[in-house]
Design a protein around this motif. Structure first.
Motif, PDB file in Angstrom:
ATOM      1  N   PHE A  34      -4.317   5.553  -1.914  1.00  0.00           N
ATOM      2  CA  PHE A  34      -4.541   6.537  -0.970  1.00  0.00           C
ATOM      3  C   PHE A  34      -5.675   6.954  -0.254  1.00  0.00           C
ATOM      4  CE2 PHE A  34      -5.305  11.279  -0.199  1.00  0.00           C
ATOM      5  CZ  PHE A  34      -4.080  11.508   0.630  1.00  0.00           C
ATOM      6  N   LEU A  35      -6.931   6.537  -1.019  1.00  0.00           N
ATOM      7  CA  LEU A  35      -8.275   6.271  -0.673  1.00  0.00           C
ATOM      8  C   LEU A  35      -8.374   5.380   0.252  1.00  0.00           C
ATOM      9  CD1 LEU A  35     -10.295   7.261  -3.828  1.00  0.00           C
ATOM     10  CD2 LEU A  35      -9.586   9.003  -1.750  1.00  0.00           C
ATOM     11  N   ALA A  65       3.270   5.687  -6.345  1.00  0.00           N
ATOM     12  CA  ALA A  65       3.340   5.528  -7.764  1.00  0.00           C
ATOM     13  C   ALA A  65       2.849   6.761  -8.427  1.00  0.00           C
ATOM     14  CB  ALA A  65       2.356   4.383  -7.857  1.00  0.00           C
ATOM     15  N   ARG A  66       3.500   7.090  -9.470  1.00  0.00           N
ATOM     16  CA  ARG A  66       3.363   8.184 -10.246  1.00  0.00           C
ATOM     17  C   ARG A  66       1.849   7.818 -11.298  1.00  0.00           C
ATOM     18  NH1 ARG A  66       8.928  10.045 -13.164  1.00  0.00           N
ATOM     19  NH2 ARG A  66      10.084  10.694 -11.031  1.00  0.00           N
ATOM     20  N   PHE A  67       1.610   6.473 -11.386  1.00  0.00           N
ATOM     21  CA  PHE A  67       0.396   6.190 -12.184  1.00  0.00           C
ATOM     22  C   PHE A  67      -1.006   6.458 -11.258  1.00  0.00           C
ATOM     23  CE2 PHE A  67      -2.146   2.817 -14.063  1.00  0.00           C
ATOM     24  CZ  PHE A  67      -2.609   3.591 -15.392  1.00  0.00           C
ATOM     25  N   MET A 111       0.812  -1.371  -0.089  1.00  0.00           N
ATOM     26  CA  MET A 111      -0.185  -0.007  -0.010  1.00  0.00           C
ATOM     27  C   MET A 111       0.819   1.166  -0.055  1.00  0.00           C
ATOM     28  SD  MET A 111      -3.093   1.040   2.691  1.00  0.00           S
ATOM     29  CE  MET A 111      -3.477  -0.806   2.990  1.00  0.00           C
ATOM     30  N   GLY A 112       2.155   1.281   0.608  1.00  0.00           N
ATOM     31  CA  GLY A 112       2.628   2.491   0.883  1.00  0.00           C
ATOM     32  C   GLY A 112       3.627   2.740  -0.360  1.00  0.00           C
ATOM     33  N   LEU A 113       3.913   1.514  -1.261  1.00  0.00           N
ATOM     34  CA  LEU A 113       4.781   2.072  -2.206  1.00  0.00           C
ATOM     35  C   LEU A 113       3.737   2.166  -3.532  1.00  0.00           C
ATOM     36  CD1 LEU A 113       7.111  -0.989  -2.506  1.00  0.00           C
ATOM     37  CD2 LEU A 113       7.606   1.365  -1.840  1.00  0.00           C
TER      38      LEU A 113
END
Length: 272
Positions: free
Chosen positions: A101-102, A91-93, A85-87
């Motif tokens: 994030f949600l 992410a840029r995508f 979840m943290g990685l």
């Protein structure tokens, strides 16, 4: 006027802890002198049951040891989920970052007890996958219910540790032709790991305390056994049993939190 030696913050903290410990010892001694020793004797007789779930102390069927096993299993699952979840939140995508994030914010801001009830009632007792039956006993539901909010909090530890790495590390790795995955694997994560450990240990101490909530799932943890036990004891002994449970949790969690603080001071301000 002569000023006395000034205590540092750590010195004041140690002084307060010593005063609290001294007060507890004085209270126990005074209570024993006033007739409380008979109540403590009842607690000592029942202590193997509280610790292991068995009156003789073996085999281990529950009790405080089950709380420790539950915390370790939940932390292992939370570490795996929290890392993903943290990685994902880094992410840029967008289609990966935004849902992660949600989800992270939803789990972080949900009461742990509500999540435990949700896993208890939403997860089936068993699942059938390709002819194989996968059971979901209350212990597994408790592990999942405690791991979800812990994973969300650990993902923030991951994000903070990764973002604390100087941007020059990324630029240097890219100039050597590394891809994003290689940069994370060979450059960022080995350095960020050192900064994650204090947060990970603090989270584990909090998780261990939260295992007391798992009594709602019906597993034979220390609180479930205590509630059953109290039906056979008189009311005057109840407070002594609850104090014993309190001391057990403090004795297990405080050293972990203390080591985490020491490690945090060791890595604070280091330049990577």
């Amino acid at each position: 006027m002569i000023a006395g030696p000034m205590l540092s913050y750590e010195g004041k903290k140690r002084a307060v802890l010593l005063l609290i410990a001294f007060g507890v010892v004085i209270w126990i001694g005074g209570d024993a002198a006033a007739g409380g020793s008979a109540h403590w004797s009842r607690v000592l007789v029942r202590l193997p049951l509280l610790l292991t779930g068995s009156a003789s102390g073996w085999p281990i069927t529950g009790g405080f040891v089950l709380n420790i096993i539950l915390s370790l299993a939940s932390m292992a699952l939370a570490t795996a989920l929290g890392t993903i979840m943290g990685l994902a939140t880094l992410a840029r995508f967008g289609p990966i970052r935004v849902p992660s994030f949600l989800l992270m914010n939803f789990l972080r801001n949900s009461p742990w007890l509500v999540l435990l009830f949700a896993t208890l009632y939403f997860l089936p007792f068993e699942m059938h996958v390709f002819g194989t039956t996968i059971p979901f006993p209350p212990f597994v539901k408790a592990v999942i219910g405690l791991a979800l909010p812990t994973a969300a909090n650990f993902s923030e530890v991951i994000r903070g540790a990764v973002q604390s790495i100087h941007s020059g590390q990324w630029d240097a790795a890219r100039s050597l032709g590394y891809g994003t995955g290689q940069i994370y694997r060979h450059v960022i994560m080995p350095q960020a790991l050192r900064r994650m450990i204090p947060g990970w240990m603090n989270l584990y101490a909090l998780l261990m305390i939260a295992t007391a909530l798992a009594t709602v799932t019906g597993i034979q943890d220390v609180l479930t056994i205590l509630n059953t036990l109290l039906a056979m004891e008189n009311e005057r002994v109840i407070v002594y049993f609850y104090l014993t449970i309190l001391f057990l949790f403090i004795a297990y969690c405080y050293p972990i939190a203390a080591v985490a603080r020491r490690w945090e001071r060791a890595v604070k301000g280091e330049s990577l």
